[in-house]
Design a protein around this motif. Structure first.
Motif, short mmCIF file in Angstrom:
data_model
loop_
_atom_site.label_atom_id
_atom_site.label_comp_id
_atom_site.label_asym_id
_atom_site.label_seq_id
_atom_site.Cartn_x
_atom_site.Cartn_y
_atom_site.Cartn_z
N HIS A 65 -6.64 14.24 0.86
CA HIS A 65 -7.97 13.76 1.28
C HIS A 65 -8.39 14.36 2.62
CE1 HIS A 65 -11.44 11.23 1.15
NE2 HIS A 65 -11.12 10.57 2.24
N HIS A 67 -11.94 15.80 4.68
CA HIS A 67 -13.38 16.09 4.77
C HIS A 67 -13.53 17.35 5.60
CE1 HIS A 67 -14.85 12.25 3.09
NE2 HIS A 67 -13.76 11.73 3.65
N HIS A 226 -14.17 7.68 -2.75
CA HIS A 226 -13.53 6.64 -1.94
C HIS A 226 -13.53 5.34 -2.73
CE1 HIS A 226 -14.92 9.55 1.11
NE2 HIS A 226 -13.91 9.13 1.84
N HIS A 263 -8.09 5.84 0.16
CA HIS A 263 -7.93 4.61 0.95
C HIS A 263 -7.43 3.43 0.13
CE1 HIS A 263 -9.58 6.89 4.18
NE2 HIS A 263 -10.67 7.14 3.48
N ASP A 314 -7.41 12.22 5.72
CA ASP A 314 -8.81 11.80 5.88
C ASP A 314 -9.44 12.43 7.12
OD1 ASP A 314 -11.20 10.52 5.14
OD2 ASP A 314 -10.80 8.84 6.47
#
Ligand code: GUN
Ligand code: FE
Length: 441
Positions: A65, A67, A226, A263, A314
Protein backbone atom coordinates in the motif's frame (compact mmCIF):
# COMPACT_ATOMS: atom_id res chain seq x y z
CA UNK A 1 21.50 -13.87 -17.04
CA UNK A 2 21.41 -17.24 -15.23
CA UNK A 3 23.56 -17.01 -12.15
CA UNK A 4 24.37 -18.50 -8.76
CA UNK A 5 24.74 -16.78 -5.42
CA UNK A 6 26.28 -18.27 -2.28
CA UNK A 7 25.72 -17.18 1.29
CA UNK A 8 23.48 -17.34 4.34
CA UNK A 9 19.72 -17.01 3.84
CA UNK A 10 17.18 -15.95 6.46
CA UNK A 11 13.47 -16.31 5.63
CA UNK A 12 10.09 -17.29 7.08
CA UNK A 13 8.36 -20.12 5.17
CA UNK A 14 5.60 -20.07 7.81
CA UNK A 15 4.41 -17.43 10.26
CA UNK A 16 5.98 -19.42 13.11
CA UNK A 17 9.29 -20.52 11.65
CA UNK A 18 12.54 -18.67 11.02
CA UNK A 19 14.56 -20.68 8.52
CA UNK A 20 18.30 -20.04 8.49
CA UNK A 21 20.19 -21.67 5.63
CA UNK A 22 23.91 -21.30 6.37
CA UNK A 23 26.19 -21.28 3.33
CA UNK A 24 23.67 -22.21 0.65
CA UNK A 25 23.82 -21.74 -3.10
CA UNK A 26 20.83 -20.33 -4.98
CA UNK A 27 20.75 -21.01 -8.72
CA UNK A 28 18.59 -18.68 -10.77
CA UNK A 29 17.61 -19.51 -14.37
CA UNK A 30 17.47 -17.15 -17.31
CA UNK A 31 13.80 -16.41 -16.70
CA UNK A 32 14.53 -15.11 -13.17
CA UNK A 33 13.07 -18.16 -11.45
CA UNK A 34 15.02 -20.05 -8.78
CA UNK A 35 15.92 -23.53 -10.02
CA UNK A 36 17.58 -24.81 -6.84
CA UNK A 37 18.70 -23.92 -3.31
CA UNK A 38 21.31 -26.37 -2.00
CA UNK A 39 24.00 -26.47 0.71
CA UNK A 40 27.31 -25.01 -0.50
CA UNK A 41 28.98 -28.40 0.03
CA UNK A 42 26.53 -30.02 -2.42
CA UNK A 43 27.03 -27.44 -5.17
CA UNK A 44 29.24 -28.22 -8.13
CA UNK A 45 30.65 -25.62 -10.50
CA UNK A 46 31.35 -21.95 -10.18
CA UNK A 47 29.45 -19.31 -8.26
CA UNK A 48 29.06 -15.75 -9.59
CA UNK A 49 28.25 -13.96 -6.36
CA UNK A 50 29.62 -14.94 -2.94
CA UNK A 51 28.33 -12.94 -0.01
CA UNK A 52 30.91 -11.45 2.34
CA UNK A 53 31.22 -12.34 6.02
CA UNK A 54 28.18 -10.96 7.89
CA UNK A 55 26.05 -10.44 4.78
CA UNK A 56 22.60 -12.04 4.81
CA UNK A 57 20.33 -12.80 1.87
CA UNK A 58 16.60 -12.25 2.43
CA UNK A 59 13.50 -12.55 0.23
CA UNK A 60 12.37 -9.19 -1.20
CA UNK A 61 9.81 -7.16 0.72
CA UNK A 62 6.28 -6.56 -0.59
CA UNK A 63 4.71 -3.20 0.17
CA UNK A 64 0.97 -3.65 -0.38
CA UNK A 65 0.00 0.00 0.00
CA UNK A 66 1.80 3.06 -1.36
CA UNK A 67 0.31 6.40 -2.42
CA UNK A 68 2.94 7.36 -4.97
CA UNK A 69 2.01 11.05 -5.35
CA UNK A 70 2.23 11.54 -1.58
CA UNK A 71 6.02 10.87 -1.65
CA UNK A 72 6.89 14.60 -1.45
CA UNK A 73 4.80 14.79 1.75
CA UNK A 74 6.59 11.89 3.46
CA UNK A 75 7.37 12.61 7.10
CA UNK A 76 5.24 15.74 7.30
CA UNK A 77 1.65 17.05 7.57
CA UNK A 78 0.30 14.41 9.91
CA UNK A 79 -1.61 16.80 12.13
CA UNK A 80 -5.22 16.34 11.01
CA UNK A 81 -7.84 13.58 11.12
CA UNK A 82 -8.12 11.60 7.87
CA UNK A 83 -11.07 13.48 6.38
CA UNK A 84 -9.41 16.90 6.92
CA UNK A 85 -5.91 15.70 6.00
CA UNK A 86 -7.21 14.53 2.61
CA UNK A 87 -8.79 17.88 1.70
CA UNK A 88 -6.18 20.18 3.24
CA UNK A 89 -2.92 18.43 2.37
CA UNK A 90 -3.27 15.35 0.24
CA UNK A 91 -5.74 16.15 -2.55
CA UNK A 92 -3.93 19.46 -3.35
CA UNK A 93 -0.61 17.60 -3.62
CA UNK A 94 -2.08 14.81 -5.77
CA UNK A 95 -3.77 17.38 -8.06
CA UNK A 96 -0.30 18.65 -9.04
CA UNK A 97 0.34 15.41 -10.91
CA UNK A 98 -1.69 16.79 -13.81
CA UNK A 99 1.74 18.28 -14.57
CA UNK A 100 3.87 15.51 -16.05
CA UNK A 101 7.08 17.38 -15.35
CA UNK A 102 6.27 17.28 -11.62
CA UNK A 103 5.61 13.54 -11.88
CA UNK A 104 8.95 13.16 -13.65
CA UNK A 105 10.69 14.72 -10.63
CA UNK A 106 8.93 12.50 -8.10
CA UNK A 107 8.66 9.01 -9.60
CA UNK A 108 12.38 8.17 -9.98
CA UNK A 109 13.10 9.18 -6.39
CA UNK A 110 10.17 7.15 -5.05
CA UNK A 111 10.84 3.96 -6.99
CA UNK A 112 14.59 4.10 -6.40
CA UNK A 113 14.08 4.93 -2.73
CA UNK A 114 11.81 1.94 -2.14
CA UNK A 115 14.02 -0.47 -4.08
CA UNK A 116 16.95 0.70 -1.96
CA UNK A 117 15.02 -0.36 1.14
CA UNK A 118 14.54 -3.89 -0.20
CA UNK A 119 10.98 -3.33 -1.47
CA UNK A 120 11.04 -5.52 -4.56
CA UNK A 121 7.25 -5.38 -5.08
CA UNK A 122 5.11 -2.29 -4.52
CA UNK A 123 1.37 -1.81 -4.95
CA UNK A 124 0.82 1.82 -5.94
CA UNK A 125 -2.07 4.24 -5.99
CA UNK A 126 -1.15 6.84 -8.57
CA UNK A 127 -3.26 10.01 -8.95
CA UNK A 128 -6.44 10.40 -11.01
CA UNK A 129 -4.30 11.37 -14.04
CA UNK A 130 -3.79 8.82 -16.84
CA UNK A 131 -0.51 10.46 -17.93
CA UNK A 132 1.14 10.43 -14.50
CA UNK A 133 -0.12 6.89 -13.92
CA UNK A 134 1.43 5.61 -17.14
CA UNK A 135 4.67 7.45 -16.30
CA UNK A 136 4.78 5.73 -12.91
CA UNK A 137 4.34 2.32 -14.52
CA UNK A 138 7.12 3.17 -16.98
CA UNK A 139 9.43 4.24 -14.15
CA UNK A 140 8.85 0.97 -12.25
CA UNK A 141 9.67 -0.91 -15.44
CA UNK A 142 12.76 1.24 -16.09
CA UNK A 143 14.15 0.61 -12.60
CA UNK A 144 13.03 -3.03 -12.59
CA UNK A 145 10.62 -2.96 -9.66
CA UNK A 146 7.77 -5.47 -9.62
CA UNK A 147 4.66 -3.34 -9.25
CA UNK A 148 0.93 -2.94 -9.49
CA UNK A 149 0.00 0.58 -10.59
CA UNK A 150 -3.53 1.97 -10.29
CA UNK A 151 -5.12 5.11 -11.66
CA UNK A 152 -7.18 6.45 -8.75
CA UNK A 153 -10.91 6.65 -9.46
CA UNK A 154 -12.96 9.17 -7.42
CA UNK A 155 -16.05 11.08 -8.48
CA UNK A 156 -18.21 11.66 -5.38
CA UNK A 157 -19.57 15.19 -5.17
CA UNK A 158 -19.13 15.51 -1.40
CA UNK A 159 -16.24 13.11 -0.88
CA UNK A 160 -13.89 14.88 -3.31
CA UNK A 161 -13.15 18.54 -4.18
CA UNK A 162 -14.35 19.77 -7.58
CA UNK A 163 -10.72 20.52 -8.54
CA UNK A 164 -9.58 16.93 -7.98
CA UNK A 165 -12.13 14.39 -9.16
CA UNK A 166 -13.24 12.41 -12.18
CA UNK A 167 -15.92 14.31 -14.07
CA UNK A 168 -18.47 11.46 -13.84
CA UNK A 169 -18.73 7.74 -13.18
CA UNK A 170 -18.81 6.70 -16.82
CA UNK A 171 -15.70 8.59 -17.86
CA UNK A 172 -13.92 7.40 -14.68
CA UNK A 173 -14.60 3.75 -15.50
CA UNK A 174 -13.47 4.34 -19.07
CA UNK A 175 -10.24 6.03 -17.92
CA UNK A 176 -9.52 3.15 -15.53
CA UNK A 177 -10.19 0.68 -18.33
CA UNK A 178 -7.86 2.56 -20.68
CA UNK A 179 -5.17 2.63 -18.00
CA UNK A 180 -5.36 -1.19 -17.73
CA UNK A 181 -4.94 -1.49 -21.50
CA UNK A 182 -2.04 1.00 -21.56
CA UNK A 183 -0.09 -0.60 -18.70
CA UNK A 184 -0.54 -4.09 -20.14
CA UNK A 185 0.75 -2.80 -23.49
CA UNK A 186 3.73 -1.14 -21.79
CA UNK A 187 4.89 -4.34 -20.14
CA UNK A 188 3.74 -7.58 -21.76
CA UNK A 189 6.14 -9.42 -19.39
CA UNK A 190 3.80 -8.65 -16.50
CA UNK A 191 6.47 -7.35 -14.09
CA UNK A 192 4.40 -4.14 -13.91
CA UNK A 193 0.67 -4.68 -13.88
CA UNK A 194 -2.46 -2.53 -13.61
CA UNK A 195 -4.79 -2.54 -10.62
CA UNK A 196 -8.31 -1.11 -10.39
CA UNK A 197 -8.33 1.61 -7.73
CA UNK A 198 -11.56 3.07 -6.34
CA UNK A 199 -10.03 5.40 -3.74
CA UNK A 200 -12.47 4.51 -0.95
CA UNK A 201 -16.23 4.41 -0.64
CA UNK A 202 -16.65 8.04 0.57
CA UNK A 203 -14.90 9.30 -2.60
CA UNK A 204 -16.92 7.18 -5.05
CA UNK A 205 -20.52 7.27 -6.31
CA UNK A 206 -22.53 4.05 -6.41
CA UNK A 207 -22.36 4.15 -10.22
CA UNK A 208 -18.57 4.29 -10.10
CA UNK A 209 -18.26 1.42 -7.60
CA UNK A 210 -20.65 -0.66 -9.71
CA UNK A 211 -18.80 0.17 -12.92
CA UNK A 212 -15.43 -0.73 -11.44
CA UNK A 213 -16.85 -4.02 -10.11
CA UNK A 214 -17.92 -4.83 -13.67
CA UNK A 215 -14.49 -3.81 -14.94
CA UNK A 216 -12.88 -6.20 -12.44
CA UNK A 217 -15.10 -9.02 -13.70
CA UNK A 218 -14.44 -8.33 -17.38
CA UNK A 219 -10.70 -7.60 -17.12
CA UNK A 220 -9.73 -9.97 -14.29
CA UNK A 221 -7.50 -7.18 -12.96
CA UNK A 222 -6.77 -6.93 -9.24
CA UNK A 223 -8.55 -4.29 -7.14
CA UNK A 224 -7.31 -2.06 -4.32
CA UNK A 225 -9.19 0.30 -2.04
CA UNK A 226 -9.35 1.41 1.59
CA UNK A 227 -11.55 -0.48 4.04
CA UNK A 228 -12.83 0.40 7.52
CA UNK A 229 -9.84 2.66 8.13
CA UNK A 230 -11.03 5.10 10.80
CA UNK A 231 -14.06 5.73 13.02
CA UNK A 232 -15.31 8.38 10.60
CA UNK A 233 -14.83 6.26 7.47
CA UNK A 234 -16.27 3.10 9.03
CA UNK A 235 -19.38 4.94 10.31
CA UNK A 236 -19.83 6.80 7.03
CA UNK A 237 -20.23 3.52 5.13
CA UNK A 238 -22.63 2.10 7.71
CA UNK A 239 -24.76 5.26 7.41
CA UNK A 240 -24.67 5.19 3.59
CA UNK A 241 -25.41 1.50 3.09
CA UNK A 242 -26.44 0.03 6.44
CA UNK A 243 -23.52 -2.42 6.20
CA UNK A 244 -19.76 -2.31 6.76
CA UNK A 245 -17.13 -1.68 4.06
CA UNK A 246 -16.37 -5.33 3.42
CA UNK A 247 -20.03 -6.22 2.78
CA UNK A 248 -20.56 -3.14 0.60
CA UNK A 249 -17.40 -3.82 -1.42
CA UNK A 250 -18.43 -7.43 -1.95
CA UNK A 251 -21.89 -6.33 -3.17
CA UNK A 252 -20.27 -4.01 -5.71
CA UNK A 253 -18.24 -6.93 -7.06
CA UNK A 254 -14.96 -5.48 -5.87
CA UNK A 255 -13.76 -8.57 -3.98
CA UNK A 256 -14.00 -11.17 -6.76
CA UNK A 257 -10.46 -10.83 -8.12
CA UNK A 258 -7.56 -10.62 -5.65
CA UNK A 259 -8.25 -7.38 -3.80
CA UNK A 260 -5.99 -5.39 -1.48
CA UNK A 261 -7.93 -3.68 1.30
CA UNK A 262 -5.87 -1.10 3.12
CA UNK A 263 -5.98 -0.65 6.91
CA UNK A 264 -9.16 -2.44 8.03
CA UNK A 265 -8.56 -1.51 11.67
CA UNK A 266 -12.29 -1.43 12.36
CA UNK A 267 -13.16 -4.84 10.89
CA UNK A 268 -15.72 -6.73 12.95
CA UNK A 269 -15.56 -10.50 13.55
CA UNK A 270 -18.43 -10.76 11.02
CA UNK A 271 -16.25 -8.92 8.49
CA UNK A 272 -13.50 -11.48 9.14
CA UNK A 273 -15.92 -14.20 8.03
CA UNK A 274 -16.95 -12.24 4.92
CA UNK A 275 -13.34 -11.61 3.87
CA UNK A 276 -12.13 -15.13 4.61
CA UNK A 277 -14.61 -16.33 1.98
CA UNK A 278 -13.35 -13.98 -0.74
CA UNK A 279 -10.20 -13.26 -2.74
CA UNK A 280 -9.51 -10.18 -0.66
CA UNK A 281 -6.51 -9.63 1.57
CA UNK A 282 -5.55 -6.82 3.89
CA UNK A 283 -2.69 -4.34 3.68
CA UNK A 284 -1.89 -3.78 7.34
CA UNK A 285 -0.23 -0.37 7.72
CA UNK A 286 0.66 -0.17 11.42
CA UNK A 287 2.39 3.22 11.55
CA UNK A 288 -0.28 4.96 9.48
CA UNK A 289 -2.95 3.50 11.72
CA UNK A 290 -1.48 5.26 14.75
CA UNK A 291 -2.10 8.59 13.02
CA UNK A 292 -5.33 8.00 11.09
CA UNK A 293 -6.83 4.70 12.24
CA UNK A 294 -8.17 5.63 15.71
CA UNK A 295 -7.47 2.02 16.76
CA UNK A 296 -4.95 -0.80 16.46
CA UNK A 297 -5.70 -3.35 13.73
CA UNK A 298 -6.53 -6.71 15.43
CA UNK A 299 -3.87 -8.55 13.43
CA UNK A 300 -3.86 -11.76 15.36
CA UNK A 301 -7.65 -12.15 15.41
CA UNK A 302 -7.94 -11.46 11.68
CA UNK A 303 -5.15 -13.85 10.62
CA UNK A 304 -6.50 -16.51 13.00
CA UNK A 305 -9.85 -16.14 11.20
CA UNK A 306 -8.14 -17.13 7.93
CA UNK A 307 -8.03 -13.72 6.25
CA UNK A 308 -4.94 -13.03 4.12
CA UNK A 309 -2.80 -10.19 5.45
CA UNK A 310 0.37 -8.46 4.23
CA UNK A 311 2.08 -5.22 5.26
CA UNK A 312 2.08 -1.72 3.78
CA UNK A 313 3.71 1.61 4.48
CA UNK A 314 0.72 3.74 3.35
CA UNK A 315 3.20 6.38 2.20
CA UNK A 316 2.62 9.15 3.19
CA UNK A 317 -0.05 8.55 5.85
CA UNK A 318 2.69 6.30 7.17
CA UNK A 319 5.79 8.42 7.63
CA UNK A 320 8.36 5.62 7.31
CA UNK A 321 9.03 4.16 3.84
CA UNK A 322 10.79 1.04 5.15
CA UNK A 323 8.87 -2.19 5.20
CA UNK A 324 11.35 -3.63 7.71
CA UNK A 325 10.35 -0.73 9.96
CA UNK A 326 6.67 -1.62 9.41
CA UNK A 327 7.45 -5.12 10.72
CA UNK A 328 8.69 -3.55 13.93
CA UNK A 329 5.66 -1.22 14.11
CA UNK A 330 3.35 -4.21 13.64
CA UNK A 331 4.97 -5.95 16.60
CA UNK A 332 4.85 -2.77 18.71
CA UNK A 333 1.19 -2.10 17.87
CA UNK A 334 0.20 -5.66 18.69
CA UNK A 335 1.87 -5.36 22.10
CA UNK A 336 0.01 -2.12 22.81
CA UNK A 337 -3.26 -3.77 21.79
CA UNK A 338 -2.56 -6.71 24.08
CA UNK A 339 -1.62 -4.61 27.12
CA UNK A 340 -3.88 -1.61 26.44
CA UNK A 341 -2.78 2.01 26.57
CA UNK A 342 -4.62 3.78 29.36
CA UNK A 343 -2.97 3.34 32.76
CA UNK A 344 -6.11 4.72 34.45
CA UNK A 345 -7.87 1.47 33.49
CA UNK A 346 -7.22 -1.70 35.55
CA UNK A 347 -4.52 -3.86 34.01
CA UNK A 348 -6.90 -6.83 33.70
CA UNK A 349 -9.36 -4.98 31.50
CA UNK A 350 -6.96 -2.55 29.79
CA UNK A 351 -5.98 -4.62 26.76
CA UNK A 352 -7.10 -7.41 24.47
CA UNK A 353 -5.62 -10.78 25.44
CA UNK A 354 -3.72 -12.86 22.89
CA UNK A 355 -3.09 -9.98 20.50
CA UNK A 356 0.68 -9.92 20.30
CA UNK A 357 2.68 -11.10 17.31
CA UNK A 358 6.43 -11.62 17.07
CA UNK A 359 8.99 -10.52 14.49
CA UNK A 360 8.91 -13.84 12.65
CA UNK A 361 5.20 -13.44 11.98
CA UNK A 362 5.66 -9.78 11.01
CA UNK A 363 8.39 -10.64 8.49
CA UNK A 364 6.26 -13.49 7.15
CA UNK A 365 3.50 -10.95 6.46
CA UNK A 366 5.98 -8.60 4.73
CA UNK A 367 7.08 -11.39 2.37
CA UNK A 368 4.90 -14.51 2.06
CA UNK A 369 1.77 -12.76 3.33
CA UNK A 370 1.99 -10.05 0.67
CA UNK A 371 2.80 -12.61 -2.03
CA UNK A 372 -0.31 -14.60 -1.09
CA UNK A 373 -2.54 -11.52 -1.20
CA UNK A 374 -1.27 -10.70 -4.71
CA UNK A 375 -1.05 -14.29 -5.95
CA UNK A 376 2.64 -13.87 -6.84
CA UNK A 377 5.24 -16.67 -6.70
CA UNK A 378 7.72 -14.70 -4.55
CA UNK A 379 8.28 -14.25 -0.80
CA UNK A 380 10.53 -17.28 -0.16
CA UNK A 381 13.81 -18.22 -1.78
CA UNK A 382 12.96 -21.71 -2.99
CA UNK A 383 12.87 -23.53 -6.32
CA UNK A 384 9.98 -22.44 -8.52
CA UNK A 385 9.66 -18.91 -7.15
CA UNK A 386 11.07 -15.76 -8.75
CA UNK A 387 14.39 -14.53 -7.36
CA UNK A 388 13.32 -11.28 -5.66
CA UNK A 389 15.84 -10.73 -2.88
CA UNK A 390 18.12 -8.31 -1.06
CA UNK A 391 21.32 -8.44 0.93
CA UNK A 392 21.80 -6.81 4.34
CA UNK A 393 25.26 -6.24 5.84
CA UNK A 394 25.62 -6.95 9.54
CA UNK A 395 28.54 -6.55 11.95
CA UNK A 396 30.97 -3.72 12.67
CA UNK A 397 30.47 -0.55 10.59
CA UNK A 398 26.77 -1.40 10.12
CA UNK A 399 23.57 -0.62 12.03
CA UNK A 400 23.22 -4.32 12.89
CA UNK A 401 25.98 -5.18 15.37
CA UNK A 402 26.84 -8.81 16.07
CA UNK A 403 27.70 -10.28 19.48
CA UNK A 404 28.74 -13.82 18.62
CA UNK A 405 28.99 -14.93 22.23
CA UNK A 406 25.44 -13.81 22.97
CA UNK A 407 23.56 -14.04 19.69
CA UNK A 408 21.54 -16.93 18.35
CA UNK A 409 20.01 -16.82 14.86
CA UNK A 410 16.71 -15.42 16.07
CA UNK A 411 18.42 -12.55 17.91
CA UNK A 412 20.38 -11.63 14.77
CA UNK A 413 17.23 -11.78 12.64
CA UNK A 414 15.20 -9.65 15.05
CA UNK A 415 17.97 -7.09 15.31
CA UNK A 416 18.36 -7.00 11.55
CA UNK A 417 14.65 -6.33 11.00
CA UNK A 418 14.54 -3.64 13.70
CA UNK A 419 17.83 -1.90 13.01
CA UNK A 420 18.92 -2.35 9.37
CA UNK A 421 18.93 0.95 7.47
CA UNK A 422 19.11 1.66 3.73
CA UNK A 423 22.89 2.06 4.08
CA UNK A 424 23.11 -1.59 5.20
CA UNK A 425 21.23 -2.88 2.13
CA UNK A 426 23.90 -3.52 -0.49
CA UNK A 427 22.19 -5.42 -3.32
CA UNK A 428 18.62 -5.82 -4.53
CA UNK A 429 17.36 -8.24 -7.19
CA UNK A 430 13.97 -8.44 -8.88
CA UNK A 431 13.15 -11.44 -11.04
CA UNK A 432 16.81 -12.44 -11.16
CA UNK A 433 18.06 -9.01 -12.25
CA UNK A 434 20.22 -6.93 -9.94
CA UNK A 435 18.41 -3.60 -9.79
CA UNK A 436 20.44 -1.81 -7.13
CA UNK A 437 23.98 -2.11 -5.81
CA UNK A 438 25.54 0.02 -3.09
CA UNK A 439 29.31 0.39 -2.96
CA UNK A 440 30.71 -0.08 0.53
CA UNK A 441 34.09 1.25 1.48
N1 GUN B 1 -8.48 7.05 2.38
C1 GUN B 1 -8.72 7.62 1.19
N2 GUN B 1 -7.63 8.16 0.67
C2 GUN B 1 -6.63 7.91 1.53
C3 GUN B 1 -5.26 8.20 1.53
O1 GUN B 1 -4.69 8.83 0.62
N3 GUN B 1 -4.55 7.77 2.61
C4 GUN B 1 -5.13 7.10 3.62
N4 GUN B 1 -4.39 6.68 4.65
N5 GUN B 1 -6.43 6.82 3.66
C5 GUN B 1 -7.17 7.23 2.62
FE1 FE C 1 -3.89 4.69 2.12
Amino acid sequence: MAFTIRGTIMQTPTAEHLQVLQDHVVTVSDDGVISSVVPGSAHEGSVEVTLAEGEILLPGLIDLHVHAPQWPQLGSRLDKPLEDWLFEHTFPLEARFADLSFAAEVWPSLVGGLLGLGTTTAVYYSSIHPGATQALAAECLRQGQRAFVGRVAMDHLEGTPEWYRDSDARSAVEASHQSIVDIEALDPSGLVRPIITPRFIPACSDALLEGLGELAASSGALVQTHCSESDWEHQYVIERYGVTDSVALERFGLLQTPSVLAHAGHLTPDDDLVLAGTNAGIAHCPLSNSYFGNAVFPLRRVTDAGVKVGLGTDIAGGADPSLLAQCAYAVTGSRMLEDGVNSAVDAESRGLVSSRVDMIKAFYLATVGGADVLGLPVGILEAGRAFDAFVVRTGDQTSVRRWPELDDDEAVFERLVRLARASDIVSVWVNGTEVQTRQVS
